[in-house]
Design a protein around this motif. Sequence first.
Motif, mmCIF file in Angstrom:
data_model
loop_
_atom_site.group_PDB
_atom_site.id
_atom_site.type_symbol
_atom_site.label_atom_id
_atom_site.label_comp_id
_atom_site.label_asym_id
_atom_site.label_seq_id
_atom_site.Cartn_x
_atom_site.Cartn_y
_atom_site.Cartn_z
ATOM 1 N N TYR A 55 12.923 10.042 6.614
ATOM 2 C CA TYR A 55 14.172 9.428 7.062
ATOM 3 C C TYR A 55 15.358 10.227 6.524
ATOM 4 O O TYR A 55 15.254 10.929 5.522
ATOM 5 N N PHE A 56 16.463 10.111 7.216
ATOM 6 C CA PHE A 56 17.667 10.833 6.786
ATOM 7 C C PHE A 56 18.895 10.149 7.353
ATOM 8 O O PHE A 56 18.807 9.380 8.317
ATOM 9 N N ILE A 57 20.043 10.424 6.755
ATOM 10 C CA ILE A 57 21.325 9.845 7.165
ATOM 11 C C ILE A 57 22.325 10.972 7.360
ATOM 12 O O ILE A 57 22.548 11.758 6.433
ATOM 13 N N LEU A 58 22.911 11.061 8.545
ATOM 14 C CA LEU A 58 23.924 12.079 8.815
ATOM 15 C C LEU A 58 25.343 11.511 8.743
ATOM 16 O O LEU A 58 26.304 12.267 8.634
ATOM 17 N N MET A 59 25.468 10.198 8.835
ATOM 18 C CA MET A 59 26.787 9.600 8.646
ATOM 19 C C MET A 59 27.217 9.760 7.192
ATOM 20 O O MET A 59 26.387 9.859 6.292
ATOM 21 N N LYS A 60 28.524 9.792 6.989
ATOM 22 C CA LYS A 60 29.113 9.854 5.651
ATOM 23 C C LYS A 60 29.862 8.542 5.381
ATOM 24 O O LYS A 60 30.163 7.792 6.328
ATOM 25 N N PRO A 61 30.182 8.248 4.130
ATOM 26 C CA PRO A 61 30.953 7.031 3.842
ATOM 27 C C PRO A 61 32.211 6.899 4.702
ATOM 28 O O PRO A 61 32.536 5.808 5.183
ATOM 29 N N ASN A 62 32.899 8.027 4.938
ATOM 30 C CA ASN A 62 34.126 7.961 5.743
ATOM 31 C C ASN A 62 33.849 7.671 7.216
ATOM 32 O O ASN A 62 34.708 7.136 7.917
ATOM 33 N N THR A 63 32.647 8.019 7.693
ATOM 34 C CA THR A 63 32.264 7.648 9.049
ATOM 35 C C THR A 63 32.282 6.134 9.201
ATOM 36 O O THR A 63 32.845 5.584 10.160
ATOM 37 N N LEU A 64 31.697 5.448 8.234
ATOM 38 C CA LEU A 64 31.638 3.985 8.279
ATOM 39 C C LEU A 64 33.016 3.364 8.105
ATOM 40 O O LEU A 64 33.331 2.348 8.740
ATOM 41 N N LYS A 65 33.839 3.973 7.265
ATOM 42 C CA LYS A 65 35.197 3.442 7.080
ATOM 43 C C LYS A 65 35.994 3.523 8.384
ATOM 44 O O LYS A 65 36.728 2.595 8.745
ATOM 45 N N ILE A 66 35.830 4.641 9.106
ATOM 46 C CA ILE A 66 36.518 4.803 10.389
ATOM 47 C C ILE A 66 36.029 3.769 11.405
ATOM 48 O O ILE A 66 36.828 3.139 12.111
ATOM 49 N N ILE A 67 34.720 3.583 11.467
ATOM 50 C CA ILE A 67 34.150 2.611 12.410
ATOM 51 C C ILE A 67 34.729 1.219 12.152
ATOM 52 O O ILE A 67 35.155 0.509 13.077
ATOM 53 N N ASN A 68 34.764 0.823 10.905
ATOM 54 C CA ASN A 68 35.294 -0.509 10.579
ATOM 55 C C ASN A 68 36.778 -0.626 10.881
ATOM 56 O O ASN A 68 37.250 -1.681 11.332
ATOM 57 N N LYS A 69 37.524 0.448 10.677
ATOM 58 C CA LYS A 69 38.951 0.452 11.016
ATOM 59 C C LYS A 69 39.144 0.300 12.529
ATOM 60 O O LYS A 69 40.052 -0.414 12.983
ATOM 61 N N ILE A 70 38.305 0.986 13.313
ATOM 62 C CA ILE A 70 38.408 0.885 14.775
ATOM 63 C C ILE A 70 38.100 -0.533 15.223
ATOM 64 O O ILE A 70 38.811 -1.104 16.069
ATOM 65 N N TRP A 71 37.068 -1.119 14.674
ATOM 66 C CA TRP A 71 36.727 -2.504 15.037
ATOM 67 C C TRP A 71 37.878 -3.466 14.715
ATOM 68 O O TRP A 71 38.219 -4.333 15.512
ATOM 69 N N LYS A 72 38.465 -3.298 13.544
ATOM 70 C CA LYS A 72 39.566 -4.176 13.126
ATOM 71 C C LYS A 72 40.776 -3.991 14.058
ATOM 72 O O LYS A 72 41.390 -4.972 14.505
ATOM 73 N N LEU A 119 37.259 14.863 12.438
ATOM 74 C CA LEU A 119 36.365 15.790 11.735
ATOM 75 C C LEU A 119 36.129 15.298 10.307
ATOM 76 O O LEU A 119 36.828 15.682 9.368
ATOM 77 N N VAL A 120 35.153 14.447 10.170
ATOM 78 C CA VAL A 120 34.845 13.815 8.884
ATOM 79 C C VAL A 120 34.194 14.793 7.931
ATOM 80 O O VAL A 120 34.476 14.809 6.728
ATOM 81 N N ASP A 121 33.302 15.615 8.460
ATOM 82 C CA ASP A 121 32.567 16.545 7.603
ATOM 83 C C ASP A 121 32.303 17.830 8.367
ATOM 84 O O ASP A 121 31.708 17.806 9.443
ATOM 85 N N LYS A 122 32.769 18.954 7.817
ATOM 86 C CA LYS A 122 32.643 20.234 8.508
ATOM 87 C C LYS A 122 31.466 21.062 8.000
ATOM 88 O O LYS A 122 31.260 22.186 8.433
ATOM 89 N N GLY A 123 30.702 20.509 7.070
ATOM 90 C CA GLY A 123 29.590 21.249 6.496
ATOM 91 C C GLY A 123 28.388 21.285 7.425
ATOM 92 O O GLY A 123 28.325 20.602 8.440
ATOM 93 N N GLU A 124 27.415 22.093 7.062
ATOM 94 C CA GLU A 124 26.181 22.179 7.822
ATOM 95 C C GLU A 124 25.372 20.899 7.625
ATOM 96 O O GLU A 124 25.286 20.368 6.520
ATOM 97 N N LYS A 125 24.786 20.410 8.711
ATOM 98 C CA LYS A 125 24.011 19.172 8.626
ATOM 99 C C LYS A 125 22.771 19.373 7.767
ATOM 100 O O LYS A 125 22.142 20.426 7.816
ATOM 101 N N GLN A 126 22.420 18.343 6.995
ATOM 102 C CA GLN A 126 21.258 18.445 6.115
ATOM 103 C C GLN A 126 19.953 18.480 6.907
ATOM 104 O O GLN A 126 18.950 19.019 6.437
ATOM 105 N N VAL A 127 19.958 17.910 8.105
ATOM 106 C CA VAL A 127 18.790 17.947 8.991
ATOM 107 C C VAL A 127 19.293 18.381 10.368
ATOM 108 O O VAL A 127 20.194 17.758 10.928
#
Length: 362
Positions: free
Chosen positions: A283-300, A213-221
Amino acid sequence: MLSEKDFIFKNNSNELENGIFQWSSPSNIALVKYWGKKENQVPANPSISFTLNNCKTVTKLTFVKKETNNNFAFDLLFEGKSKEDFKPKILKFFERIFEYCPYLKDYHFTIDTHNTFPHSSGIASSASGMAALAMNVMSLEKILNPSMSDDYFYQKASFLARLGSGSACRSVKGSVVVWGKNDSISESSDLFGVEFSATIHENFNNYQDTILLVDKGEKQVSSTVGHDLMHNHPYAERRFEQAHDNLSKIKTVLENGNLDEFIQIVESEALTLHSMMMTSMPYFILMKPNTLKIINKIWKFRTETKIPVCFTLDAGANVHVLYPENVVNEVLQFIKNELVVYCQNGHYICDEIGSGSQLIMQ
């Protein structure tokens, strides 16, 4: 092949003054993503999902025959308390399905619902919520028309759920569900979800999904807005073709158990979903910085350990970590050691493949 007209309720065989039903319906996570829709909640491309087991909505439907039947009448309770701000969505659902369920205006309903996961967790409850409500409606219809077959019961429940929330049609029945017409799935339909009929390889038995649960807030879009932005999207048609191709590929993978190919398809689908958001207008982005950090950790972690763990994303920032049951201990230790730090308040939910909606009370 059933059409919309086949789901129109014809006549009452039985009279029913009052009653009560209760169903639970699970959330689901798409492996091949649905993004973009046509009129009446018809998907622009097919999708396939794992049904979850622990993240559920439990809904009790109490109903009493009215003396007059000129409008929809219902009270809505969420976690035992009146929830007026949820009512417009339920009213819209009733209005959409009235053509197929005209008996709805004959009764006053009390809808009492709760989730097994925190409402503010950032996990979408529209799929599980609409599926649970549809199951209750169909239980009422089954009494009014007792000759209904079980197959029809579940098909119409999925059809109705879809009109409330598209992905809800994949939360009715089955551990792996296909929604949307695709040549490689013979019984597939745009109107309702169907159980994956081929034998699923043992590698996917009790497949695990730990939701970070990276972000529990309401989505911007909202997802509704995001789907609409696929109209006139410069890459929409190629994306729809890709989804058809990936569904055919993942069908083979689910049968032969090739986890490397499974990972490649699932992660590509997740990133493609978000790339459609980033290339829409606006255009819009729903991922957060921590989403990308998790993805890179999983790949590693996967590269270093050769453990077949992968990620997928819904239309939000949260990360679903998917992995076979036989590596639960190693992956959970990895999550606790390296990924929890990126979760809001350290929160995550352990789930696994489930089997669909369950009747609790009738």
